[in-house]
Design an enzyme around this catalytic site. Structure first.
Site, PDB file in Angstrom:
ATOM      1  N   ARG A 197      55.286 -48.240  70.035  1.00 34.30           N
ATOM      2  CA  ARG A 197      54.879 -49.405  69.236  1.00 34.30           C
ATOM      3  C   ARG A 197      53.571 -49.187  68.500  1.00 34.30           C
ATOM      4  NH1 ARG A 197      58.237 -50.941  72.931  1.00 34.30           N
ATOM      5  NH2 ARG A 197      57.073 -49.454  74.160  1.00 34.30           N
ATOM      6  N   THR A 198      52.571 -48.677  69.206  1.00 28.42           N
ATOM      7  CA  THR A 198      51.246 -48.588  68.581  1.00 28.42           C
ATOM      8  C   THR A 198      51.289 -47.603  67.418  1.00 28.42           C
ATOM      9  OG1 THR A 198      50.299 -49.074  70.736  1.00 28.42           O
ATOM     10  CG2 THR A 198      48.801 -48.258  69.058  1.00 28.42           C
TER      11      THR A 198
ATOM     12  N   LYS B 273      45.418 -24.491  71.954  1.00 28.80           N
ATOM     13  CA  LYS B 273      44.613 -23.259  71.863  1.00 28.80           C
ATOM     14  C   LYS B 273      43.234 -23.457  72.488  1.00 28.80           C
ATOM     15  CE  LYS B 273      46.622 -22.080  67.356  1.00 28.80           C
ATOM     16  NZ  LYS B 273      46.290 -21.968  65.920  1.00 28.80           N
TER      17      LYS B 273
ATOM     18  N   ARG C   2      44.623 -42.272  70.353  1.00 25.57           N
ATOM     19  CA  ARG C   2      44.977 -42.601  71.749  1.00 25.57           C
ATOM     20  C   ARG C   2      44.740 -41.356  72.584  1.00 25.57           C
ATOM     21  NH1 ARG C   2      50.347 -45.582  73.735  1.00 25.57           N
ATOM     22  NH2 ARG C   2      49.069 -47.310  72.996  1.00 25.57           N
TER      23      ARG C   2
ATOM     24  N   HIS D  92      42.252 -51.306  75.067  1.00 24.04           N
ATOM     25  CA  HIS D  92      43.272 -51.207  74.019  1.00 24.04           C
ATOM     26  C   HIS D  92      43.029 -52.401  73.075  1.00 24.04           C
ATOM     27  CE1 HIS D  92      46.864 -50.247  71.956  1.00 24.04           C
ATOM     28  NE2 HIS D  92      47.724 -50.159  72.962  1.00 24.04           N
TER      29      HIS D  92
HETATM   30  C1  NCD Z   1      50.519 -50.177  76.535  1.00 26.42           C
HETATM   31  C2  NCD Z   1      49.523 -49.034  76.598  1.00 26.42           C
HETATM   32  O1  NCD Z   1      49.757 -47.965  76.026  1.00 26.42           O
HETATM   33  O2  NCD Z   1      48.494 -49.261  77.222  1.00 26.42           O
HETATM   34  N1  NCD Z   1      51.522 -49.981  75.565  1.00 26.42           N
HETATM   35  C3  NCD Z   1      51.324 -50.374  74.269  1.00 26.42           C
HETATM   36  O3  NCD Z   1      50.454 -49.886  73.595  1.00 26.42           O
HETATM   37  N2  NCD Z   1      52.086 -51.352  73.795  1.00 26.42           N
HETATM   38  C4  NCD Z   1      51.062 -50.584  77.850  1.00 26.42           C
HETATM   39  C5  NCD Z   1      51.688 -49.569  78.736  1.00 26.42           C
HETATM   40  O4  NCD Z   1      51.841 -48.392  78.401  1.00 26.42           O
HETATM   41  O5  NCD Z   1      52.077 -49.952  79.831  1.00 26.42           O
END
Ligand code: NCD
Length: 318
Positions: free
Chosen positions: A70-71, A99, A120, A148
Site C-alpha cells: 500500500r505505502t 555490495k 522505508r 509511520h
Molecule cells: C504497516 C507497516 O508497514 O507498518 N503497513 C502499512 O504501511 N500499511 C502495518 C504492518 O505492516 O503491519
C-alpha cells in the site's frame, strides 16, 4: 498548499533552507495536520480518477528496504496523479546495498536524482539519519518499530471523514510494542483529546515512554489485555498485525500470534456506528466475513492513502 510554506514549523524543517522532511508525527502541530487533511480532501476527487500537472517535471524516489504494498503503490499513484514521475530502488537484493553500500551514501546519491525521497527501512531512526544526508525532503514510510507518520495522516483522515476525530474513543489493538502505526497514531490522537484504550497481550504493551508522553499531554489512557472490556464502548476499533519480523525469538511470536480476532459474533454488541480500521496487511485479526459489514472501514482507509499522500507530496515538493 502554498500557504504551508509560510508556516514556521511544518514537519521537520532543515535549519538552512525551507526544506521539509516528514520524519515523525511529533514534527507536526494540530493546525498543520488539519491543513494537510484539508488539502487531502480537496485532492480526493483527483485521487479517484483525475490528474493534475501540479508536480509535472518532478521526480519522487521510493526506497523500500522492507516489504510494502500500500505505502509504495499509493505514493507511486499519488505522484503520478499529480503529474510527476517516480523512480524506485526496486528489490534491495538488486541494489548496491548488497555490495555493502551504506544508507548515507545511497541517500547522498539519490538526492541528486530526485526532488524527494520516500524511505522505508527496518532500523528505527533510519529516516532521521537519511534526512541528514539528503539535499531533498525525506519522507519516512516506516522506520523499524519507530513511526509511520504518513499512515497516521491517512488514519486521521479516515477518522475525520467519519466525523469521529474530536474526543474519539478509540481502541488500539494488537502489537502496541513493535507496531509503528500505533506509535504515531497514539500521539496524533492526543492532539484531538482522544480517549485511548490500549489493548494488547502483556508482552506487547505500548512502551512506557510513549504512554508517559500521552499521560503528560493530558490524554486518558486505559490498558487492558481483553478486547471484550472495550469493544462495546469505543467509536473506533484500530486493529494491528503482530509484527512477526521484529521478534528476537520466534517462540515469543508463537505465544502471542492470534491473540485477537474480530468476527461477526464479536461485533454483536458494538455501537451502531463503530468503525473498524486496520493499516493492513491483516493476518487473522479480522475475519473476512466482517468485510461486508457497515463497520468495516479498512479498505476505504487504504484508498485514502492516495489523497493524503498527494497532499503530503504537494506540500514537500510543490
Ligand atoms: C504497516 C507497516 O508497514 O507498518 N503497513 C502499512 O504501511 N500499511 C502495518 C504492518 O505492516 O503491519
Amino acid at each position: 498548499m502554498r500557504d504551508c510554506y509560510t508556516v514556521h514549523k511544518l514537519g521537520q524543517r532543515d535549519e538552512n533552507s525551507m526544506m521539509q522532511h516528514v520524519i515523525t508525527i511529533q514534527d507536526f502541530s494540530r493546525d498543520e495536520i488539519d491543513r494537510i487533511l484539508n488539502r487531502a480532501a480537496e485532492l480526493e476527487p483527483v485521487a479517484h480518477t483525475g490528474s493534475s500537472d501540479a508536480l509535472s517535471g518532478r521526480i519522487l524516489a521510493t526506497l523500500f528496504y522492507e516489504p510494502s504494498t500500500r505505502t509504495r503503490l499509493s505514493f507511486d499513484v499519488a505522484m503520478k496523479r499529480l503529474g510527476g514521475d517516480v523512480i524506485d530502488l526496486g528489490a534491495v537484493e538488486t541494489s548496491s546495498a548488497v555490495k555493502g553500500e551504506n544508507l548515507a551514501d545511497t541517500i547522498s546519491v539519490i538526492s541528486g536524482y530526485a526532488d524527494a525521497i520516500v524511505l522505508r527501512h527496518p532500523k528505527e531512526g533510519a529516516a532521521r539519519m537519511a534526512s541528514e544526508f539528503s539535499s531533498v525532503p525525506v519522507i519516512n514510510a516506516g522506520d523499524g518499530a519507530g513511526q509511520h507518520p504518513t499512515q497516521t495522516l491517512l488514519d486521521l483522515y479516515t477518522i475525520r471523514k467519519e466525523g469521529k476525530l474530536n474526543k474519539a474513543k478509540i481502541a488500539l489493538v494488537g502489537d502496541l510494542k513493535y507496531g509503528r502505526t500505533v506509535h504515531s497514531l497514539a500521539h496524533a490522537l492526543s492532539l484531538y483529546d482522544a480517549e485511548i484504550y490500549l489493548v494488547s497481550p502483556d508482552q506487547l504493551k505500548m512502551p512506557d515512554l510513549m504512554k508517559d508522553g500521552l499521560i503528560e499531554s493530558g490524554t486518558e489512557i486505559v490498558e487492558t489485555a481483553e478486547i471484550d472490556d472495550v469493544i462495546d464502548v469505543v467509536d473506533v476499533l484500530y486493529l494491528t498485525r503482530i509484527q512477526k519480523e521484529r521478534f528476537p525469538d520466534p517462540s515469543e511470536y508463537q505465544a502471542v500470534v492470534g491473540s485477537y480476532k474480530i468476527t461477526k459474533e464479536t461485533l454483536k454488541d458494538v455501537k451502531d456506528n463503530l468503525i473498524i480500521m486496520h493499516p493492513l496487511p491483516r493476518l487473522n485479526e479480522i475475519d473476512p466475513e466482517v468485510d461486508a459489514s457497515r463497520h468495516a472501514m479498512y479498505f476505504r482507509q487504504s484508498f485514502y492513502g492516495v489523497p493524503v499522500r498527494m497532499a503530503i507530496l504537494s506540500m514537500v515538493i510543490g
